[in-house]
Design a protein around this motif. Sequence first.
Motif, PDB file in Angstrom:
ATOM      1  N   UNK A  39      -2.105  -0.818  -0.923  1.00 29.78           N
ATOM      2  CA  UNK A  39      -1.259  -1.039  -2.096  1.00 29.78           C
ATOM      3  C   UNK A  39      -0.032  -1.860  -1.733  1.00 29.78           C
ATOM      4  N   UNK A  40       0.518  -1.663  -0.535  1.00 25.61           N
ATOM      5  CA  UNK A  40       1.666  -2.461  -0.095  1.00 25.61           C
ATOM      6  C   UNK A  40       1.332  -3.943  -0.115  1.00 25.61           C
ATOM      7  N   UNK A  41       0.129  -4.289   0.318  1.00 25.90           N
ATOM      8  CA  UNK A  41      -0.271  -5.698   0.328  1.00 25.90           C
ATOM      9  C   UNK A  41      -0.384  -6.248  -1.092  1.00 25.90           C
ATOM     10  N   UNK A  42      -0.873  -5.446  -2.016  1.00 27.30           N
ATOM     11  CA  UNK A  42      -0.977  -5.900  -3.402  1.00 27.30           C
ATOM     12  C   UNK A  42       0.394  -6.126  -4.021  1.00 27.30           C
ATOM     13  N   UNK A  43       1.367  -5.287  -3.672  1.00 27.74           N
ATOM     14  CA  UNK A  43       2.721  -5.513  -4.147  1.00 27.74           C
ATOM     15  C   UNK A  43       3.288  -6.799  -3.553  1.00 27.74           C
ATOM     16  N   UNK A  44       2.923  -7.125  -2.325  1.00 32.40           N
ATOM     17  CA  UNK A  44       3.344  -8.393  -1.740  1.00 32.40           C
ATOM     18  C   UNK A  44       2.801  -9.581  -2.520  1.00 32.40           C
ATOM     19  N   UNK A  45       1.545  -9.475  -2.957  1.00 35.71           N
ATOM     20  CA  UNK A  45       0.959 -10.518  -3.806  1.00 35.71           C
ATOM     21  C   UNK A  45       1.766 -10.646  -5.091  1.00 35.71           C
TER      22      UNK A  45
END
Length: 413
Positions: free
Chosen positions: A21-27
């Motif tokens: 989920x952290x990576x998706x927030x980065x996107x």
Amino acid sequence: MSGLAFAQAPPPSHPLRFLATALLWGVLAGAWLLAGGGALLLSLHAPATIALAHVFALGVLGNAMLGSLVQFLPVAAGSPVPLARGVPLLHIAFNLGVALLLPAIAWHAPGCGLVAAPLLLGTLMLSAGAVLVAVARGNGARTVRCGIGLAAAALLAAIGLGGALLAMRLGWLAPALPLTGLHAGFGLLGWVLGLLAAVGSVVMPMLQGTRPLPPAWLWGWLLLLGGVLLVVLAEAVGIALPIPLVRTLPAVPLLLFSAAVIAMQLRAPHRRGTLLRRFWALGAVALAGAALAMPLPGNGVLAGVLVLAVGFPALMLGMLLEIAGFLAWMELRRRMPRGTRVPGVGSLSGEPHKRRAWELHALAALALVAACLWPELARAAGALVLLAWLHAASALWRCWRSAMAWQPQAPAA
């Protein structure tokens, strides 16, 4: 990997859901900058800019730190986390709160804030409380547990201050003391930097081959960080302090942490984890640049970008990709019959994909710094940030998929 208590590890899906989920927030952060353009880099006080800062602070860093703690505390710090079965529900509630907080800040949506406030306050207070209980009951190194405990205590303070600031922004409370700097100080210096330093004292020798820090140095770091937080608190409540002290002291922990990371890497007797070293070097250089920019008037946006969008995310992403490899390896061991030889962590983590992730994040970092100087480059920087986090998400997915698709070879006839 000696000294790791794998028997106490939680199910790999528990930390993995936070990390993914952290990576998706980065996107989303990259898409937000791509859509908003240079207007997001003109002032720290613009509502859309504040919302973007919370995409990084809560969406990216919050998820990465919570997911890392779920894995780190029982495995590396000897501190099993209470209420581990509630991790999936905690993950959903926390991220729903973050998603609702953004329109409450950016577009002054009181209805969203009314739901976001209890979700975020509840989940983060519960998380901080669980961490404090875990480190109190644990049997790992006392300096590491005290460092994590200080970070969790700072998180509690940052949560309360953030709730008060949200209430003031939405008109539920009359504006009182200037709490923004205090909120940022406890959140970024106390919680994020404090946790990175505590965890880094373990993972740098373990994964980067550096010499362990002497315990006396770690105790000195804790005293320094606590003292800086007290100065930030004193300034916020109106105690008269010398202006140079107020401007420069918060930069000292950032500069000291950065210098320690670089020095430990340069003097490492057994260099390993090449890409993790690069991520941490990138993060350390960015934090040092932010520390040098903070005392100078007019550089608030640049310092904020270097801390929130470059420095801390680089440190977190390097660890996230390492943890992902361990999680995939542990899940593969769990799925295979006892005695089956499984691939090593390195063969599952996909070094070429991690190398490309570092290259893209380094390029995005340069673009973000350029956009602070020339805001017309902000959309290009946003596109690079989006691409960098998309590739990191792809690297995580490839790592997990390769582990799930692996099958033992049949013995030769």
